[in-house]
Design a protein around this motif. Structure first.
Motif, PDB file in Angstrom:
ATOM      1  N   THR A  95       0.816  -1.211   0.000  1.00 46.51           N
ATOM      2  CA  THR A  95       0.000   0.000   0.000  1.00 46.51           C
ATOM      3  C   THR A  95       0.850   1.262   0.000  1.00 46.51           C
ATOM      4  O   THR A  95       0.596   2.211  -0.754  1.00 46.51           O
ATOM      5  N   ASN A 148       0.837   4.064  -2.894  1.00 44.62           N
ATOM      6  CA  ASN A 148       0.426   5.434  -2.587  1.00 44.62           C
ATOM      7  C   ASN A 148       1.495   6.452  -2.954  1.00 44.62           C
ATOM      8  O   ASN A 148       1.185   7.595  -3.314  1.00 44.62           O
ATOM      9  N   GLU A 189      -5.099   1.822  -3.329  1.00 48.51           N
ATOM     10  CA  GLU A 189      -5.023   0.454  -2.800  1.00 48.51           C
ATOM     11  C   GLU A 189      -5.892  -0.495  -3.612  1.00 48.51           C
ATOM     12  O   GLU A 189      -5.531  -1.643  -3.873  1.00 48.51           O
ATOM     13  N   ARG A 247      -4.350  -1.816  -7.123  1.00 47.97           N
ATOM     14  CA  ARG A 247      -3.075  -2.540  -7.168  1.00 47.97           C
ATOM     15  C   ARG A 247      -3.155  -3.811  -8.016  1.00 47.97           C
ATOM     16  O   ARG A 247      -2.138  -4.276  -8.536  1.00 47.97           O
TER      17      ARG A 247
END
Length: 288
Positions: A92, A96, A102, A105
């Motif tokens: 995460t 970011n 998130e 991904r």
């Protein structure tokens, strides 16, 4: 080509062969290993084609598709025990950092575009793909700590200070590149990078680099203090001076190499730097 360039070329070739033989090589060249990697690639052709196109579009080598290969076997829905998600196994925090949410991904398109940006930035920092693969796995902070602990910016020297998982990850990458016939390109890139930074003449200690100047220092100098006074990152000091920490500790003195435009500042502040170093601790204290 003049004699100096010929001489340096010979040194580069011999050093490259030495590094390859000692450490940077495929650890598993078995037929089973080669077939395994080739089978995974051939069974995910659509994903591989997209990744290779995305890499080539930004001028990155296609062998970086092998990073996704060892990360996830190209499975966009996989989640690791540590919480990494998708083909590129983004944590995460890493996602970011580059604006990847998130939830996205495991989106092949968005995660690949993000991976390309991340890999490009890492290469600008390390200038070789071996270290890039290590940093992608364990983070730039762990790589910086390993470099500082080893007193070197060269992977085959500092790797022993990395997490075991990262060391094995790089081995897997080299094995995958062997399977795809791209290992020579990866190793040539690594050796060219390290030799472009500093050349060693024979068995002597003289270093050749037209952009570096040299002066002698003793073990009383703290590299962190030098970096602070010159307003540069200490990892750059280590990159310009592979092995300096060990040499100062073992011999009590070493040549210090700095970019030519920084050397006058160092010489002007040399007494102040030494005074600060004595107060704050010597070279050993860079290993905190």
């Amino acid at each position: 080509m003049n004699l100096k360039n010929i001489f340096l070329g010979i040194i580069l070739m011999s050093c490259s062969q030495m590094v390859n033989a000692q450490f940077l090589s495929a650890s598993d060249t078995s037929e089973n290993s080669v077939r395994k990697y080739q089978r995974i690639i051939s069974s995910n052709k659509e994903i591989v084609d997209f990744i290779e196109y995305s890499l080539a579009e930004k001028g990155l080598p296609r062998h970086l598709r092998n990073l996704a290969l060892i990360e996830s076997h190209f499975n966009r829905n996989i989640t690791s025990g540590a919480g990494a998600v998708g083909v590129w196994q983004f944590m995460t925090s890493h996602a970011n950092q580059y604006g990847l949410s998130e939830q996205n991904r495991n989106d092949l398109y968005k995660s690949t575009k993000t991976a390309v940006v991340s890999l490009t930035n890492l290469y600008k920092k390390y200038n070789n793909w071996v270290t890039v693969v290590a940093a992608y796995n364990c983070g730039e902070g762990n790589v910086a700590k390993a470099m500082a602990a080893a007193g070197s910016s060269q992977y085959h020297v500092f790797y022993k200070y990395l997490p075991e998982e990262t060391i094995n990850h790089v081995k897997k990458y080299l094995n995958a590149c062997y399977a795809t016939g791209e290992l020579p390109s990866v190793l040539n890139n690594y050796n060219s990078s390290r030799m472009n930074a500093v050349f060693f003449a024979g068995s002597g200690s003289k270093k050749y680099n037209s952009n570096l100047s040299e002066t002698e220092i003793n073990a009383g100098f703290n590299l962190n203090v030098i970096a602070d006074e010159l307003d540069v990152d200490v990892n750059k000091i280590l990159a310009w001076n592979p092995g300096i920490t060990e040499e100062l500790e073992n011999k009590g003195e070493s040549m210090l190499y700095l970019p030519t435009d920084l050397m006058p500042d160092f010489l002007l502040r040399k007494n102040k730097i030494l005074s600060r170093s004595i107060k704050e601790g010597n070279i050993i204290n860079t290993k905190q």
